[in-house]
Motif scaffolding. Structure first.
Motif, PDB file in Angstrom:
ATOM      1  N   SER A 176     -31.250  68.387 -10.822  1.00 12.29           N
ATOM      2  CA  SER A 176     -32.064  68.278  -9.612  1.00 12.29           C
ATOM      3  C   SER A 176     -33.526  68.619  -9.901  1.00 12.29           C
ATOM      4  O   SER A 176     -34.435  67.995  -9.361  1.00 12.29           O
ATOM      5  N   LEU A 177     -33.750  69.592 -10.792  1.00  8.63           N
ATOM      6  CA  LEU A 177     -35.129  69.977 -11.109  1.00  8.63           C
ATOM      7  C   LEU A 177     -35.828  68.832 -11.836  1.00  8.63           C
ATOM      8  O   LEU A 177     -36.945  68.436 -11.481  1.00  8.63           O
ATOM      9  N   ALA A 178     -35.146  68.262 -12.819  1.00 13.03           N
ATOM     10  CA  ALA A 178     -35.714  67.141 -13.558  1.00 13.03           C
ATOM     11  C   ALA A 178     -36.002  65.982 -12.618  1.00 13.03           C
ATOM     12  O   ALA A 178     -37.032  65.303 -12.740  1.00 13.03           O
ATOM     13  N   ALA A 179     -35.111  65.761 -11.655  1.00 13.69           N
ATOM     14  CA  ALA A 179     -35.306  64.659 -10.710  1.00 13.69           C
ATOM     15  C   ALA A 179     -36.565  64.879  -9.888  1.00 13.69           C
ATOM     16  O   ALA A 179     -37.354  63.955  -9.668  1.00 13.69           O
ATOM     17  N   ILE A 180     -36.774  66.124  -9.461  1.00 13.72           N
ATOM     18  CA  ILE A 180     -37.978  66.418  -8.672  1.00 13.72           C
ATOM     19  C   ILE A 180     -39.226  66.155  -9.507  1.00 13.72           C
ATOM     20  O   ILE A 180     -40.146  65.457  -9.081  1.00 13.72           O
TER      21      ILE A 180
END
Ligand SMILES: Nc1ncnc2c1ncn2[C@@H]1O[C@H](COP(=O)(O)OP(=O)(O)OP(=O)(O)O)[C@@H](O)[C@H]1O
Ligand SMILES: [Mg+2]
Lengths: 426, 262
Positions: A176-180
């Motif tokens: 999720s962090l990478a996606a953000i």
């Protein structure tokens, strides 16, 4: 002696209060003449007010509205004070600067729509759906003021949509962090390299748009409001983020926030404005034409958000630690507890300080006159330079002061209304 | 632990299972250089009700605040409901949503109504639909006997009512363990009883509870075990009857004579 047993058999009805206990007499007795020293102070104050009005009113109340030059006022034996003709003569300029006459409906419309856009934010009784308009307003407002093709703002909005879609798609594939991070990156790249060319191409196909107005034509109250409102709208969220950053456990984030706040607070706004007008051009790649008004808005925002951050930090510090602990103990994560528990209370405590910063920011917009922008104060010099109004001073300052006062006083009243509304205990 | 004394017999409905709810082994904590908790070993079984007492500053609050990570321990292990407390944020959030806590000063959220106080965590942490969360909240507000206050703000309630709301707020998360840190010590005498009644009811339903309290009547009535702490250590632990009637350590005797003596 023993008391007789007693039971009340009929209840007493309500009586009007004795005279002198209500109304103006009572109010004066309590507020103005409650003691000898209070009475003396009251009488002195009333005398000062009467004296000031006695001196000032005759100067103000002059039949000079129709005068077309200062000379006319001086030569007219009926006019012994203010020469208001200048306001009449230059009203349009004081409102719009050199904004083209045929397009002045645009800033007017933008102003009215701005009131519509802020209404649901200010008053929670209004339908919540109006918030969608508030979210779209910044793009609409910018387009109305600066003009140009409609595709520009539309493509900028498309950037948000692209960001959300990229995030949706990626969050299942990568973390999720990478996606953000990736979606923010894609959005920024889109804005930097996509928007310009695609909007250009689209307006070639379907040239929908309104006349472009250069920001060097912006001026008058309209310029103050443009800078002030953008600064206010941007500095609050940035200030919140900075205040949270300053409290963060993460050393680097804390360091950056503290560094930013302390540096900006240590520099006079005027310096930042000069940086905006002169220095930024050295740093930007040659050939980039970065709108001056936009640069000023950025600087004013940066300046105000540093102060905002400190005001909000005060609110955060005033909250008992029990609130943080209760939120933690219920299992709320950091962002939830900030959004639901901490910020609503901290912001409420900070309302007077926040509104004070807003008012300061709005008044500070007059400093842009020093870097040559024609806000109302900047216009004074150019009006004084004309042969008709050479030598006029107080009328213009009085009028501008009144205009600013209307705005700042409304803000301060709203802040009192809000404080009252949010009171939840006795 | 034997369950044969009259106290436990009187409340035989309160079953204690063999399943371990909380396991603390060789736990140590420092505040800077100050050694607050020294080698704490404690096992709490599911359904057990434990009262912690001891002089001021002995580390009672710190101990129970370590169990839901409001304080971080530096050495030893704490396992709550099978999950080990480490710096892993996922574990911490999981444990916090399973462990309810009531504070001395209630810590209700003053900007939210009573109902909103109770539905907040279920809606945001458990993702319960709003309507269902409100039904659950009303159920527990009825249980603590203040459903009619649901739409008021905390500032409009008496201390005893606020503490009962705080208990209801925790219960709305359907916790498996409840921690109480001196829940009655900020209250006037007539309000203490109403809060204790709520806690007794909770105990009778078999909730696993750890209570820091000086209400010895409450301890006698519902506790399976009383723990006495002094200077950051567990000095004595026993069943209530034995603890009060026949304390072993000198420190315990002194403490009991001080709080029961007058
Ligand atoms: N945040 C802190 N930093 C430093 N020392 C602390 C902190 N919190 C507590 N202490 C110290 O740790 C010791 C234990 O505190 P704790 O609050 O656990 O005691 P307690 O047994 O709950 O006392 P009381 O009955 O007064 O509530 C005390 O000596 C206290 O001064
Ligand atoms: Mg304590």
């Amino acid at each position: 002696m023993t008391q007789e047993p007693y039971v009340r058999t009929e209840m007493l009805s309500e009586q009007p209060a004795p005279s002198g206990q209500t109304g103006i007499v009572k109010w004066m007795r309590v507020n103005l003449f409650s003691s000898i020293s209070n009475s003396i102070i009251s009488l002195l104050t009333i005398l000062v007010v009467i004296f000031a009005l006695y001196e000032f009113l005759p100067w103000m109340l002059q039949p000079s509205w129709g005068a077309e030059s200062l000379r006319e006022c001086l030569n007219d034996p009926n006019i012994t004070g203010a020469c208001w003709g200048v306001i009449n003569d230059r009203f349009n300029q004081l409102m719009f600067g050199f904004y083209p006459h045929e397009s002045q409906w645009r800033p007017l419309l933008a102003f009215v729509l701005m009131l519509v856009a802020v209404a649901p934010v200010l008053f929670d009784k209004l339908p919540r759906k109006m918030v969608w308009f508030s979210a779209l307003y910044p793009f609409l407002g910018v387009w109305l003021l600066w003009g140009g093709t409609i595709w520009g703002p539309l493509m900028v909005i498309a950037g948000f949509v692209i960001g959300v879609v990229v995030h949706k798609v990626l969050s299942n594939i990568v973390g999720s962090l990478a996606a953000i991070i990736l979606s923010v990156l894609v959005t920024i790249l889109w804005w930097l390299y996509g928007v310009g060319s695609i909007a250009g191409a689209l307006s070639g196909i379907a040239p929908i748009g309104i006349a472009e107005v250069s920001s060097s034509d912006f001026g008058g109250l309209m310029l103050s409001i443009t800078i002030g409102v953008s600064g206010i709208a941007l500095s609050l969220p940035i200030g919140i983020v900075l205040a949270l950053g300053r409290q963060s456990d993460m050393f680097v984030i804390k360091l950056l926030s503290v560094g930013f706040i302390e540096f900006i607070r240590g520099v006079p706004l005027i310096t930042l404005l000069f940086t905006a007008s002169v220095l930024l051009n050295f740093f930007l790649p040659p050939g980039t034409n970065f709108d001056l008004v936009l640069r000023v808005i950025i600087m004013v925002t940066i300046f105000a958000s540093a102060y905002m951050a400190e005001v909000i930090r005060g609110g955060l510090a005033a909250l008992p630690t029990g609130q943080y602990e209760a939120a933690d103990a219920l299992g709320l994560d950091y962002w939830q507890s900030m959004q639901l528990i901490i910020m609503p209370q901290a912001l409420k405590i900070s309302i007077p300080g926040i509104v004070g910063t807003f008012i300061g920011l709005f008044k500070d917009t007059t400093l842009v006159s020093i870097i040559g922008l024609l806000d109302p104060v900047g216009l004074i010099v150019s009006i004084q330079g004309t042969s008709d109004w050479n030598g006029i001073v107080w009328e213009l300052y009085t009028f501008i002061a009144l205009m600013f006062w209307v705005f700042t006083f409304s803000m301060s009243r709203y802040s009192m209304y809000l404080e009252n509304k949010l009171k939840t205990s006795h | 632990m034997s369950q044969t004394n009259e106290n436990a017999a009187a409340s035989s409905a309160m079953d204690v299972s063999d399943e371990v709810a909380i396991q603390i082994t060789n736990m140590n904590k420092w505040y800077g250089d100050f050694h607050v908790l020294k080698d704490i070993n404690l096992t709490v079984n599911r359904g057990e009700r434990i009262v912690v007492c001891g002089p001021s500053g002995s580390g009672k609050s710190t101990l129970i605040r370590c169990i839901n990570r409001l304080e971080e321990h530096q050495k030893g292990d704490i396992i709550v409901d099978g999950t080990e407390l480490s710096s892993d944020l996922k574990n911490i959030d999981k444990i916090r949503s399973e462990v309810g806590m009531c504070f001395q000063h209630f810590n209700l959220f003053p900007h939210l109504t009573i109902l909103e106080n109770c539905t907040l965590a279920p809606i945001w942490v458990r993702k319960t639909p709003k309507k269902e969360a409100e039904e659950i909240a009303m159920h527990f507000l009825e249980k603590v006997k203040i459903p009619e206050q649901a739409l008021k703000y905390p500032g409009q309630l008496s201390g005893g009512q606020q503490q009962r709301v705080a208990i209801a707020r925790s219960l709305c998360m359907k916790p498996r363990i409840m921690l109480f840190d001196e829940p009655t010590s900020a209250l006037d005498p007539e309000m203490i009883a109403e809060v204790l009644d709520t806690m007794i009811e909770l105990a009778e339903e078999g909730m696993t509870m750890i209570c820091v309290t000086h209400e010895m009547g409450f301890a006698r009535k519902v506790a399976n075990r009383v723990i006495f702490m002094d200077a950051g250590q567990i000095v004595e632990q026993n069943e209530p009857e034995a603890f009060f009637n026949n304390p072993q350590s000198e420190r315990t005797k002194l403490f009991l004579s001080q709080i029961l003596g007058h």
